[in-house]
Design a protein around this motif. Structure first.
Motif, short mmCIF file in Angstrom:
data_model
loop_
_atom_site.label_atom_id
_atom_site.label_comp_id
_atom_site.label_asym_id
_atom_site.label_seq_id
_atom_site.Cartn_x
_atom_site.Cartn_y
_atom_site.Cartn_z
N HIS A 67 39.39 -63.00 34.81
CA HIS A 67 39.49 -63.39 36.15
C HIS A 67 38.50 -63.19 37.31
O HIS A 67 38.39 -63.55 38.19
CB HIS A 67 41.00 -63.44 36.67
CG HIS A 67 41.96 -63.60 35.72
ND1 HIS A 67 42.06 -64.80 35.15
CD2 HIS A 67 42.94 -63.01 35.30
CE1 HIS A 67 43.11 -65.09 34.23
NE2 HIS A 67 43.59 -63.78 34.46
N ASN A 71 34.31 -69.43 37.54
CA ASN A 71 34.70 -70.28 36.24
C ASN A 71 33.27 -71.43 35.95
O ASN A 71 32.62 -71.54 36.91
CB ASN A 71 35.87 -71.33 36.80
CG ASN A 71 36.97 -70.73 36.75
OD1 ASN A 71 37.19 -69.71 36.22
ND2 ASN A 71 37.89 -71.27 37.76
N HIS A 303 44.11 -74.14 37.85
CA HIS A 303 42.97 -73.34 38.53
C HIS A 303 43.43 -71.89 38.53
O HIS A 303 44.49 -71.51 38.04
CB HIS A 303 42.42 -73.74 39.71
CG HIS A 303 43.53 -73.39 40.80
ND1 HIS A 303 43.46 -73.98 42.23
CD2 HIS A 303 44.93 -73.44 40.89
CE1 HIS A 303 44.49 -73.83 42.83
NE2 HIS A 303 45.57 -73.44 41.85
N THR A 304 42.61 -70.83 38.82
CA THR A 304 42.77 -69.57 38.96
C THR A 304 42.48 -68.97 40.15
O THR A 304 41.49 -69.09 40.82
CB THR A 304 41.93 -68.82 37.91
OG1 THR A 304 42.09 -69.44 36.60
CG2 THR A 304 42.38 -67.15 37.82
N THR A 330 45.43 -67.99 35.44
CA THR A 330 45.24 -69.15 35.55
C THR A 330 46.67 -69.82 35.34
O THR A 330 47.60 -69.45 34.64
CB THR A 330 44.52 -69.71 34.02
OG1 THR A 330 43.40 -69.18 33.92
CG2 THR A 330 44.61 -71.18 33.93
#
Length: 352
Positions: A67, A71, A303-304, A330
């Motif tokens: 994380h 991305n 999404h994260t 996520t």
């Protein structure tokens, strides 16, 4: 303190740190060139944040490290932001400064906030109402008052280059908004590591030598705070407020810079400073009083980002979680229609 005011304070803190670099940069410019100062600022930001990321990574469990990166889908946006704001913007500014009076340059730099808002409103369809628009006008007017010198504001050819720099930074702000849910520290670090060497290369190619060790250290530490930490806070604010509103709060940076200059070189503030401060306060107050509420639909989204469980985050976990602390992983947002007050944050980028 709720997330709304927390985000506003985060944007203002970013502006304060960035604004504080101006009087320090002015002092450094007596010893070296503008490109060298910009390069050292960016490089100090990138290296300092890089060290912080390495330390943080060493203390993070292996399973959670995924994380702490950008991305894959975010890289085109981030590269565009780096090229526009970290390379093209500074280059155009320095070329424009070489043939444009300081007073004119200061006035033109207020365009960054305006162009950021225009792109956010027109291209990315962020919502805007009369109150927000008037707040933006008041904040920009404060910048104009602060940098206005009667009789000196002509428009040489170099002014077009400075306007181009402001446009590049406005594009940077809006592209960065697209990746704002990613790790803010990584985003700011990458910008510094790309922009620093480019600006240093330009300085060295134009015959500027590296400054003495003391000056070099001061410049890089200033860059870490004013370009690095400031950008991290700016990205976090983008995540919650959107580009136009964050850009408006960030336009307060010159006021913080002038205030610090009065501290470093004591003198009684001018009338223009107090007028600008009042206009800035009015603009910020108008933004804080904003209440945008209507029925809207959230589309399916995965999404994260760091979040706590609220009405937009009601999901299960495949790991132990007590539910009482912010965390990062996520997660999926299923479609939902509801009505509540909101900003154009990462979860509210719908059309109106």
């Amino acid at each position: 303190m709720n997330s709304r005011f927390g985000a506003i304070l985060t944007a203002l803190a970013a502006a304060a740190l960035f604004g504080a670099t101006t009087p320090i940069a002015k002092a450094l410019l007596g010893a070296t060139s503008p490109f060298m100062v910009a390069g050292l600022f960016y490089l100090g930001s990138g290296l300092g944040l890089g060290i912080a990321i390495v330390v943080r990574r060493s203390r993070t469990p292996v399973g959670a490290r995924s994380h702490q990166r950008v991305n894959r889908d975010g890289w085109p946006w981030l590269i565009g932001a780096i090229v526009a704001g970290g390379v093209a913007g500074p280059a155009l500014l320095m070329l424009g400064l070489s043939s444009t009076p300081a007073a004119t340059s200061s006035l033109l730099l207020n365009l960054e906030g305006v162009l950021t808002a225009v792109i956010a409103w027109v291209v990315f369809r962020e919502n805007v109402d009369v109150q927000v628009f008037l707040g933006m006008v008041s904040i920009v007017a404060a910048g104009v008052v602060l940098s206005w010198y009667p009789g000196e504001a002509d428009m040489p050819l170099g002014a077009l280059l400075i306007i181009g720099a402001c446009l590049c930074w406005a594009i940077d702000n809006n592209l960065t908004r697209k990746v704002a849910t990613n790790d803010a520290m990584v985003i700011a670090c990458m910008k510094g590591l790309f922009a620093g060497p480019v600006n240093l290369a330009i300085a060295l190619m134009t015959g500027t030598a590296l400054p003495a060790a003391g000056t070099l250290a001061v410049a890089m530490l200033t860059g870490l705070a004013g370009y690095g930490v400031s950008l991290v806070l700016f990205v976090v604010a983008l995540r919650h407020l959107g580009a136009a509103r964050t850009g408006a709060y960030f336009s307060a940076a010159p006021l913080f810079g002038v205030a610090l200059a009065f501290v470093l070189w004591p003198e009684w503030p001018t009338v223009a400073f107090w007028v600008a401060a009042v206009l800035m306060a009015i603009g910020i107050a108008l933004h804080i009083r904003e209440r945008h509420e209507h029925a809207h639909t959230h589309q399916w989204l995965e999404h994260t980002h760091r979040h706590a469980h609220d009405e937009h985050h009601q999901h299960e976990h495949d790991f132990p979680y007590s539910g009482d602390k912010p965390h990062t992983h996520t997660h999926v947002h299923p479609p939902i229609t509801h009505s509540h007050a909101h900003f154009p944050d990462a979860h509210h980028r719908h059309r109106h």
